[in-house]
Design an enzyme around this catalytic site. Structure first.
Site, PDB file in Angstrom:
ATOM      1  N   ARG A  95     -15.836   5.818  -2.933  1.00 17.34           N
ATOM      2  CA  ARG A  95     -15.241   5.575  -4.249  1.00 17.34           C
ATOM      3  C   ARG A  95     -16.291   5.381  -5.337  1.00 17.34           C
ATOM      4  NH1 ARG A  95     -15.277   0.401  -6.072  1.00 17.34           N
ATOM      5  NH2 ARG A  95     -15.962  -1.201  -4.616  1.00 17.34           N
TER       6      ARG A  95
ATOM      7  N   LYS B 235     -12.146  -7.058 -11.159  1.00 15.44           N
ATOM      8  CA  LYS B 235     -13.076  -6.448 -12.106  1.00 15.44           C
ATOM      9  C   LYS B 235     -13.543  -5.106 -11.521  1.00 15.44           C
ATOM     10  CE  LYS B 235     -16.578  -7.097  -9.390  1.00 15.44           C
ATOM     11  NZ  LYS B 235     -17.153  -5.854  -8.818  1.00 15.44           N
TER      12      LYS B 235
ATOM     13  N   SER C 270       0.854  -1.174   0.000  1.00 16.35           N
ATOM     14  CA  SER C 270       0.000   0.000   0.000  1.00 16.35           C
ATOM     15  C   SER C 270       0.894   1.229   0.000  1.00 16.35           C
ATOM     16  CB  SER C 270      -0.911   0.009   1.235  1.00 16.35           C
ATOM     17  OG  SER C 270      -1.617   1.228   1.336  1.00 16.35           O
ATOM     18  N   ARG C 271       0.356   2.344  -0.470  1.00 18.14           N
ATOM     19  CA  ARG C 271       1.117   3.587  -0.373  1.00 18.14           C
ATOM     20  C   ARG C 271       1.254   4.028   1.075  1.00 18.14           C
ATOM     21  NH1 ARG C 271      -2.356   7.022  -4.540  1.00 18.14           N
ATOM     22  NH2 ARG C 271      -3.937   5.887  -3.358  1.00 18.14           N
TER      23      ARG C 271
ATOM     24  N   HIS D 243      -6.012   0.454 -11.848  1.00 10.00           N
ATOM     25  CA  HIS D 243      -5.753  -0.907 -12.321  1.00 10.00           C
ATOM     26  C   HIS D 243      -4.690  -0.950 -13.414  1.00 10.00           C
ATOM     27  CE1 HIS D 243      -9.719  -3.007 -10.884  1.00 10.00           C
ATOM     28  NE2 HIS D 243      -8.987  -2.525  -9.898  1.00 10.00           N
TER      29      HIS D 243
END
Length: 356
Positions: free
Chosen positions: A193, A125, A64-65, A107
């Site tokens: 999101r 997906k 993760s960042r 992605h």
């Protein structure tokens, strides 16, 4: 050598069996790979938990960042490698294959990094934001000679193999109509999101891809696609109703929504009979064979309903160990075709993402 165990459930032998048993192999019999996770969010948690409970797969790294977020995820699931960057996941020698679970908008970048590092890749997906990005990933994977697959988990579930066999044998006769819907009520929240244009939010890529992919599996390539919709307050697609047809004249009637919880069912109607899949059709679900008169002829009940994400991981592991670069159950050409369909639907709805 022991034979792989089918992951199915015996039919009731008190009446004639008309539906086939699923051919799906047990995920626990798939070869074990070392998995790296890019993006420790909710879907990644469900994926890792499914692997832990139902497979011999090894999740060896998460990135993760935010290093603290990676460490918390690793501690939760007993993952040995917690990395504060996605690049460090790709540098981890324990990683055989990468699961890209970041937002749709990321992605293409994350999967491309993994491909260029020579890692096999399973991309959550929707595969990418659009067909152009999807084509970029497919080209890169083929040039690098690595496995690549869209994590459309529904395609790998036992009850969908029952559907697939019914279609192969012509049990329903000539297919005339397919229906499928996926709607969830999402509280309007500009920070979520699904309402964020910059994260490729909206109903279509997150929810609507299920009915679109299902109809594509049943009908094959679409000859026509028509869509109407309503935007959410942030400008992303909030609801869409879609009518598709194939060259044989069969229709698909599909719906997706962020505004209401819909039945999330699916059906396939033919000239001899129809199949009904209970909600949630995209998860392990009961399949019923219904006569023209409405009589229940047969049913398939899933052996278990939890942990369905393990089947896509098992398929990826089997393909990688066999040296295959894509899956027959979710081929890259099918992913590309569906991404082009989604692009067309968004054009009909007047929805685009920043930076496209």
């Amino acid at each position: 050598m022991p034979q792989p165990r089918p992951d199915n459930q015996a039919h009731n032998t008190a009446r004639p069996v008309l539906l086939p048993a699923p051919r799906t192999l047990s995920p626990r019999d798939a070869p074990s790979l070392g998995w790296g996770v890019m993006g420790p969010g909710g879907i990644a948690a469900s994926f890792v938990e499914a692997l832990r409970r139902h497979t011999e797969q090894r999740v060896v790294a998460v990135g993760s960042r935010d290093p603290q977020r990676a460490r918390a995820f690793a501690d939760r699931f007993g993952i040995p490698g917690a990395h504060g960057s996605y690049a460090d996941v790709l540098d981890d020698d324990r990683v055989d294959i990468v699961y890209v679970a970041s937002p749709h908008s990321a992605h293409v970048d994350h999967a491309l990094q993994a491909i260029e590092a020579g890692r096999h890749v399973l991309v959550e997906k929707a595969f990418t934001r659009n067909a152009r990005e999807a084509e970029q990933l497919v080209r890169a994977a083929r040039e690098q000679g690595v496995f690549l697959m869209e994590a459309m988990w529904t395609r790998f579930l036992p009850h969908i193999d029952v559907v697939r066999q019914v279609l192969e044998t012509g049990l329903l006769g000539e297919i005339r109509t397919v229906t499928a819907d996926h709607g969830q009520f999402m509280t309007p929240d500009a920070t979520h999101r699904l309402f964020a244009p910059e994260l490729a939010g909206g109903a279509l890529l997150d929810l609507g891809i299920y009915p679109v992919s299902f109809a594509s599996m049943v009908l094959g390539p679409f000859a026509s696609v028509t869509a109407v919709g309503t935007k959410a307050f942030t400008g992303v697609d909030g609801q869409a109703s879609i009518v598709v047809s194939n060259e044989a004249g069969a229709h698909g009637v599909l719906n997706t929504s962020l505004f209401a919880r819909t039945p999330t069912t699916a059906s396939i109607s033919g000239t001899h009979a129809r199949l009904e899949i209970e909600g949630d059709f995209y998860a392990p679900a009961t399949v019923r064979l219904i006569s023209h008169e409405g009589e229940l002829l047969d049913s398939h009940v899933p052996a278990r309903r939890e942990g369905g994400l393990c089947f896509e991981a098992a398929e990826a592991a089997r393909c990688v160990r066999a040296g295959r670069l894509e899956s027959d159950l979710m081929p890259l050409a099918e992913t590309l075709r569906i991404m082009h369909v989604l692009d067309g639907i968004r054009r009909d709805l007047g929805v685009s993402y920043p930076g496209e």
